[in-house]
Motif scaffolding. Structure first.
Motif, short mmCIF file in Angstrom:
data_model
loop_
_atom_site.label_atom_id
_atom_site.label_comp_id
_atom_site.label_asym_id
_atom_site.label_seq_id
_atom_site.Cartn_x
_atom_site.Cartn_y
_atom_site.Cartn_z
N TYR A 6 -7.98 32.26 -5.07
CA TYR A 6 -6.99 31.82 -4.08
C TYR A 6 -5.72 31.40 -4.81
O TYR A 6 -5.63 30.29 -5.32
CB TYR A 6 -7.51 30.63 -3.29
CG TYR A 6 -8.58 30.99 -2.29
CD1 TYR A 6 -8.31 31.89 -1.26
CD2 TYR A 6 -9.84 30.41 -2.34
CE1 TYR A 6 -9.29 32.21 -0.32
CE2 TYR A 6 -10.82 30.73 -1.42
CZ TYR A 6 -10.54 31.63 -0.42
OH TYR A 6 -11.50 31.94 0.50
N SER A 7 -4.78 32.27 -4.84
CA SER A 7 -3.53 32.00 -5.55
C SER A 7 -2.65 31.09 -4.69
O SER A 7 -2.71 31.13 -3.46
CB SER A 7 -2.83 33.32 -5.81
OG SER A 7 -1.53 33.10 -6.26
N ASN A 8 -1.81 30.27 -5.34
CA ASN A 8 -0.84 29.50 -4.54
C ASN A 8 0.53 30.18 -4.54
O ASN A 8 1.53 29.56 -4.26
CB ASN A 8 -0.76 28.03 -5.01
CG ASN A 8 -0.15 27.89 -6.40
OD1 ASN A 8 -0.12 28.83 -7.19
ND2 ASN A 8 0.33 26.68 -6.70
N ILE A 9 0.53 31.47 -4.87
CA ILE A 9 1.77 32.24 -4.82
C ILE A 9 1.81 33.03 -3.51
O ILE A 9 0.86 33.73 -3.20
CB ILE A 9 1.82 33.27 -5.99
CG1 ILE A 9 1.49 32.62 -7.33
CG2 ILE A 9 3.15 34.01 -6.00
CD1 ILE A 9 2.56 31.77 -7.93
N ASN A 10 2.87 32.89 -2.78
CA ASN A 10 3.03 33.73 -1.59
C ASN A 10 3.73 35.00 -2.00
O ASN A 10 4.74 34.95 -2.69
CB ASN A 10 3.89 33.02 -0.54
CG ASN A 10 3.21 31.76 -0.06
OD1 ASN A 10 2.02 31.76 0.23
ND2 ASN A 10 3.97 30.67 -0.03
N GLY A 11 3.19 36.12 -1.60
CA GLY A 11 3.83 37.39 -1.93
C GLY A 11 3.10 38.14 -3.03
O GLY A 11 3.38 39.30 -3.27
N SER A 12 2.16 37.48 -3.70
CA SER A 12 1.32 38.17 -4.68
C SER A 12 -0.08 37.58 -4.58
O SER A 12 -0.26 36.45 -4.17
CB SER A 12 1.84 37.96 -6.10
OG SER A 12 0.92 38.49 -7.02
N GLU A 13 -1.06 38.38 -4.96
CA GLU A 13 -2.43 37.89 -4.89
C GLU A 13 -2.86 37.23 -6.19
O GLU A 13 -3.94 36.67 -6.28
CB GLU A 13 -3.39 39.05 -4.62
CG GLU A 13 -3.28 39.66 -3.25
CD GLU A 13 -4.20 40.85 -3.14
OE1 GLU A 13 -5.34 40.67 -2.69
OE2 GLU A 13 -3.79 41.96 -3.52
N LEU A 14 -2.05 37.38 -7.21
CA LEU A 14 -2.52 37.03 -8.54
C LEU A 14 -1.64 35.99 -9.22
O LEU A 14 -0.41 36.06 -9.15
CB LEU A 14 -2.60 38.28 -9.41
CG LEU A 14 -3.47 39.41 -8.85
CD1 LEU A 14 -3.30 40.66 -9.67
CD2 LEU A 14 -4.92 39.00 -8.80
N GLY A 15 -2.28 35.06 -9.88
CA GLY A 15 -1.56 34.08 -10.68
C GLY A 15 -1.39 32.75 -9.96
O GLY A 15 -1.91 32.54 -8.86
N TYR A 16 -0.66 31.86 -10.62
CA TYR A 16 -0.52 30.50 -10.08
C TYR A 16 0.77 29.86 -10.58
O TYR A 16 1.38 30.31 -11.57
CB TYR A 16 -1.71 29.65 -10.50
CG TYR A 16 -1.79 29.41 -11.99
CD1 TYR A 16 -1.22 28.28 -12.56
CD2 TYR A 16 -2.41 30.33 -12.84
CE1 TYR A 16 -1.26 28.06 -13.93
CE2 TYR A 16 -2.46 30.13 -14.21
CZ TYR A 16 -1.88 29.00 -14.75
OH TYR A 16 -1.90 28.78 -16.09
N PHE A 17 1.18 28.84 -9.89
CA PHE A 17 2.30 28.01 -10.32
C PHE A 17 1.79 26.57 -10.28
O PHE A 17 1.49 26.05 -9.23
CB PHE A 17 3.50 28.20 -9.37
CG PHE A 17 4.60 27.20 -9.58
CD1 PHE A 17 5.19 27.03 -10.83
CD2 PHE A 17 5.05 26.42 -8.52
CE1 PHE A 17 6.21 26.10 -11.02
CE2 PHE A 17 6.07 25.49 -8.71
CZ PHE A 17 6.65 25.33 -9.96
N SER A 18 1.67 25.97 -11.45
CA SER A 18 1.07 24.64 -11.53
C SER A 18 2.07 23.60 -12.01
O SER A 18 2.69 23.75 -13.06
CB SER A 18 -0.12 24.67 -12.49
OG SER A 18 -0.65 23.37 -12.67
#
Lengths: 273, 772
Positions: free
Chosen positions: A249-261
């Motif tokens: 479950y990514s917290n990026i809207n617009g992509s399924e992959l990765g994160y911004f922490s």
């Protein structure tokens, strides 16, 4: 603690497999191709270090592990007080700012414009909890595991005092001689709210050599990041993972992959004697 | 209320039609050597074979006849036929004993009784296992297993090696109602599915309803597996047993009062862990890995009208690693039943049933020391009647009330543990059912069974019940003990119809609706002992399953070969899945972690069976599709369920060569399970990770396997019987994928490769069985 429970199934299976013997064999699968996706790896921290957002792309399974950088993107961050920055691309796909750093209590809004797409994310930088102690014990014969007695290695214990009455989420990152070992150690306080906690960073084959520097970073993370790493651990496979694999479950809207922490950080080191 | 009125009206109306003045013959049919009652024995009139009936689950039969002289023929599969001439002038009470085949001196054990019941009966999608056959079918480590045998039938599958689950016509493992002497068994797996909980020594009858089950059954939407335990020999003491590679069995039965009362005690335990004791390593020595089963039954026949049965089962698995980690789980059931015969037409059975399942996970490392346990249990009272109205019509009706208690999870700690204990609130529910069915012959060509089951499921306090909006708690309501939180009422129609084309062939159709109020929540793809059950609630709606099926039945060579083909379509509503990465253990907000959707399954099944003669066995083929559509998974699109397998073939052959030797073989072949594999990869934190685009969009490699078995009868006399069974599992060593993992290629770090793990290739075993 919960991590241990997740691993319990692996343990049973491992034990069973050992008992009845199993073998492995390479297999040729014809996997589908997929459209390249943008992968975001971003963090903003409270320790005065640079804010870094790394953008790469996926490749097909049978290709080499060379992941193209996403260049010429516009990457900007604004906090809930209106302070904003546009990050500069310091190397292909890596966008940084050494002046714009995080502080506890702020919420950060990330916007990425790249290859005709707009990706956004929000993350809250929580209050720091102090990393009290790091204890490393050599376990010469922890015993019991598959094969019995070959579970030798090092046990790493981390302690902190969880603040009472608030939901806290923690992530620990293990580096050996500066290299991120890629293990995910995350904890919540569901069963330990307000307690002094000593958690073992459970790993079955932690082989360290004399003189190695073990660096443990403690991060106090946002719930969304906890969810990301929790789903990451449960879903992305790995030997004997029993869940149906899926993207975390990514917290990026617009992509399924990765994160911004956005997270706090505190580091302790141990040199293996 | 209207529904209830209608229900009684139907019942009343149906039994009001005037009866002719017939004489009634009734009684109980038993095995002449053991005194065990015989289920499903046929009682027919030789002069007019259309008139007939069959004995019920307790061996009771009742047949209406006009005045006159008749020859009554009593037959049952595996028994010699019995004929009785009777001159009917009044009601007649007649207990009948049948002699098992193969028990006469010099007789070779060959099933000779043929019948075309499979053609004429309204039943379809029903499989009855022949327990003598199970003993001869080769299995892993030589452990006879009814679940593994059922998986060889069309429409029934497992998820591959070491998966004890039953996936019937696309249903999930948890959607099967599995009953052992009427008590629900929640988990049928030992050692994570390598073995099942049913010790076939203690089992008398195994019936699987893949399609429409009679209306007395309810509570699960996929299938009904009804297992009945033996009563115990009321004529002679017997001790039997077996010594195998990984487990031993012991079975004791005998009369308490001859002809009136008997008992049976049957146990099994594995001893793989005893080998661990041989290790020189102390840590290995203290590991535990075993399971055991204990079945016990007692019955007392007060007189020909009253019979009491008490039975119980207890089984447990224990696994632990030295002083670090342990897990144990098990089922317990208990059933008390009282049969009473009112007059000669009305049979009544009253049952009091208890069953539970629990598991415990323990971590035994000072600072993290804790244990987590979870229990599901129910108390069940059931009153059922069978009214043998005449030779053309039989009614079944009854009421059933079940009180469920679920302890979802408790975390307890001890000593200096730094874990906070958690005790989640118990959940209580009351499930009531009222049902009736009528089995009826119309003319000489139509046979039917129709029925209705009315169920209500009430979630009861005490407890706090949450409501969720957008994933957050929006409301909390507290209920006092006994207060109703929510009630679901459902009407479940059942319908079976067969049209007999001729003595050899028939066509059949059936429809059923089932509802399910207990849901198994699992976060892995295979079933594990720590999966938890939740009940329907204010947030969770009952699962509803509708199935329609049609079939053609044909016998060849004087009923020696039975062929059937069935097609089915099954629709499932309110199917549950978990959000990715959700915590299911000791989580009070588990209902907030659920995803809801629907499922559908359809398929074609072909089965050719030979039940009699020296050579017996079957060939089964299934062509099927099982799909799910769940909001939040696969972008809300339909996807293949994991148990979906396009083609599935099973071959089973048993050849009784001589009195001393019998050989057998099974071969299975199926399309690989649907599975999710990566369609790309990316880098994160310096590691290579996988990118998934579609749920279950790939297939595991095709699965096939040949098993061989042989039985050598060493000695066979009145006093002592013994035999040796040999088997080879996976005889040609097919490397069937158990799991497929993706990892960095050790020869080329820039590449990624797929690696499969396979388990058993060529596993021989030997078992010694005895009986005296």
């Amino acid at each position: 603690m919960m991590i241990f429970m997740e691993k319990s199934k692996c343990l049973i299976v491992a034990f069973l497999l050992f008992t009845i013997s199993s073998c492995t064999k390479d297999i040729d699968l014809n996997l589908n191709d997929s459209d390249p996706q943008i992968v975001v790896e971003g963090s903003i921290t409270n320790d005065g270090e640079s804010t870094v957002i790394k953008l790469t792309k996926t490749v097909n399974f049978d290709e080499s592990n060379v992941f193209p950088a996403v260049e010429n993107a516009i990457v900007s961050i604004i906090d809930d007080l209106g302070n904003s920055v546009i990050l500069t691309e310091t190397s292909p796909g890596t966008y940084t700012s050494s002046l714009y750093t995080g502080s506890s209590g702020r919420t950060y809004y990330l916007t990425i414009e790249a290859e005709g797409k707009v990706l956004t994310s929000v993350c809250h930088l929580t209050t720091a909890v102090s990393f009290e102690t790091l204890t490393v014990n050599e376990v010469s014969s922890s015993g019991g595991g598959p094969g019995g007695g070959n579970m030798t290695g090092y046990e790493v214990l981390v302690a902190y005092s969880d603040p009472v009455g608030v939901n806290n989420f923690y992530r620990f990152v293990e580096y050996v001689n500066g290299e991120n070992k890629g293990d995910i150690f995350i904890y919540d306080d569901r069963l330990s709210d307000g307690l002094t906690v000593e958690n073992s960073l459970i790993k079955f084959n932690r082989n360290l050599n004399s003189g190695d520097t073990l660096r443990i970073e403690m991060q106090c993370i946002d719930k969304a990041i906890y969810t990301y790493f929790n789903s990451f651990e449960n879903l992305t496979g790995g030997p004997q993972s029993s869940s149906t694999p899926a993207n975390p479950y990514s917290n990026i809207n617009g992509s399924e992959l990765g994160y911004f922490s956005a997270h706090t950080t505190e580091v302790k080191e141990f040199i293996v004697p | 209320m209207k529904i209830i009125k209608l229900f009684f009206l139907l019942l009343f109306f149906s039994s009001k039609t005037t009866a002719q003045t017939n004489w009634i013959m009734s009684g109980t049919i038993t095995d002449s050597l053991s005194g065990e009652t015989i289920i499903g024995a046929t009682v027919a009139i030789k002069e007019n074979p259309i008139i007939g009936t069959a004995s019920n689950d307790y061996g009771f039969y009742s047949l209406s006849l006009l005045e006159g002289s008749f020859t009554i023929v009593i037959s049952a599969f595996g028994y010699h036929k019995e004929e009785v001439s009777i001159d009917f002038k009044q009601d007649k009470f007649l207990d009948i004993q049948l002699l098992p085949e193969g028990k006469m001196i010099g007789e070779v054990e060959i099933n000779a009784t043929r019948s075309n019941d499979n053609v004429t009966s309204y039943e379809m999608g029903v499989e009855r296992l022949d327990l003598n056959q199970i003993k001869k079918i080769p299995v892993l480590f030589g452990e006879q297993d009814i679940v593994k045998t059922l998986q060889l039938l069309p429409g029934v599958k497992s998820l591959g090696e070491g998966n004890g689950g039953l996936y019937v016509r696309g249903g999930d493992n948890s959607q099967n109602l599995i009953l052992l002497d009427e008590a629900a068994v929640y988990n049928v797996n030992h050692l994570l599915g390598f073995f099942s909980t049913f010790n076939s020594d203690a089992i008398k009858d195994v019936t699987l309803y893949k399609g429409t089950a009679p209306s007395e059954y309810g509570g699960r939407i996929s299938s009904v597996l009804d297992i009945k335990m033996k009563e115990g020999n009321n004529q002679k003491f017997h001790v039997g047993g077996g010594i195998g590679l990984i487990a031993s069995r012991l079975n004791i039965e005998g009369p308490i009062v001859k002809d009136k009362s008997s008992f049976l005690i049957s146990g099994r335990r594995t001893y793989a862990d005893l080998f661990l004791k041989l290790s020189s390593n102390d840590a290995v020595k203290s590991n535990k890995l075993y399971f055991y089963d204990l079945n016990a039954k007692f019955n007392y026949k007060f007189n020909s009208k009253n019979h009491l049965y008490v039975s119980g089962y207890f089984g447990r698995d224990v696994i632990s690693f030295a002083d670090r980690f342990g897990i144990n789980w098990g089922n317990a059931t208990g059933t008390v039943r009282w049969n009473h015969i009112w007059g000669s037409k009305l049979f009544s059975n009253t049952s009091l049933i208890y069953s539970d399942y629990d598991y415990e996970v323990k971590i035994m490392r000072d600072v993290d020391e804790f244990s987590l346990n979870s229990i599901i249990k129910n108390w069940n009272i059931k009153q059922e009647f069978q009214y043998f109205r005449n030779d053309k019509s039989t009614f079944n009706f009854g009421v059933n009330s079940i009180y469920h208690v679920i302890t979802p999870g408790q975390v307890t700690t001890s000593g200096d543990s730094d874990i906070i204990p958690i005790e989640l609130q118990d959940r209580q529910a009351l499930e009531n059912a009222l049902y009736f069915s009528n089995e009826r012959k119309i003319g000489t060509r139509w046979n039917m069974n129709y029925g209705l089951r009315l169920t209500s499921f009430s979630v009861l306090g005490a407890g706090d019940f949450y409501s969720y909006t957008d994933g957050e708690i929006s409301d909390t309501a507290s209920y006092k003990s006994g207060e109703i939180v929510k009630t679901y009422v459902n009407l479940e129609p059942r319908f079976n119809l067969s049209y007999i084309l001729n003595e050899k062939s028939s066509v059949k159709v059936s429809y059923t609706r089932n509802t399910q109020n207990l849901h198994l929540i699992t976060n892995s793809t295979s079933s594990t002992p720590t999966d938890i059950w939740i009940s329907s609630s204010n947030n969770v709606k009952p699962e509803i399953g509708d199935q329609i099926s049609a079939g053609y039945f044909r016998n060849f060579s004087n009923d020696q070969y039975q062929f059937s083909t069935e097609v089915y379509y099954k629709a499932m509503q309110n199917q549950l899945d978990l959000k990715n990465g959700a915590e299911i253990r000791a989580n009070e907000h588990i209902e907030n972690e659920l995803l809801v959707g629907k499922g559908r399954a359809y398929g074609l099944e072909l089965l050719l069976k030979k039940k009699t003669g020296k050579f017996t066995g079957w060939v089964g083929y299934t062509l099927s599709r099982t799909e799910k559509q769940i909001e939040g998974i696969n972008d809300g699109n339909w996807y293949a369920a994991r148990q979906d397998a396009t083609h599935d073939i099973s071959l089973v052959g048993i050849f009784d060569i001589t009195k001393k030797w019998s050989i057998s073989a099974t071969w299975v072949f199926n399309t690989g399970n649907a599975v999710t594999f990566p369609s790309g990869k990316y880098e994160l934190n310096g590691n290579v990770e996988f990118y998934y685009t579609e749920r279950n969009g790939y297939r595991m490699p095709t699965y096939h396997r040949l098993d061989l078995g042989a039985t050598r009868y060493l000695k066979k006399s009145e006093k002592f019987e013994s035999s040796l069974s040999f088997s080879i599992y996976n005889a040609y060593g097919r490397k069937n994928a158990y799991t497929i993992d993706f990892e960095e290629d050790p020869n080329d770090a820039t590449k990624t490769k797929a690696v499969m793990t396979y388990l058993f290739t060529f596993v021989p075993s030997i078992t010694y069985n005895f009986k005296f």
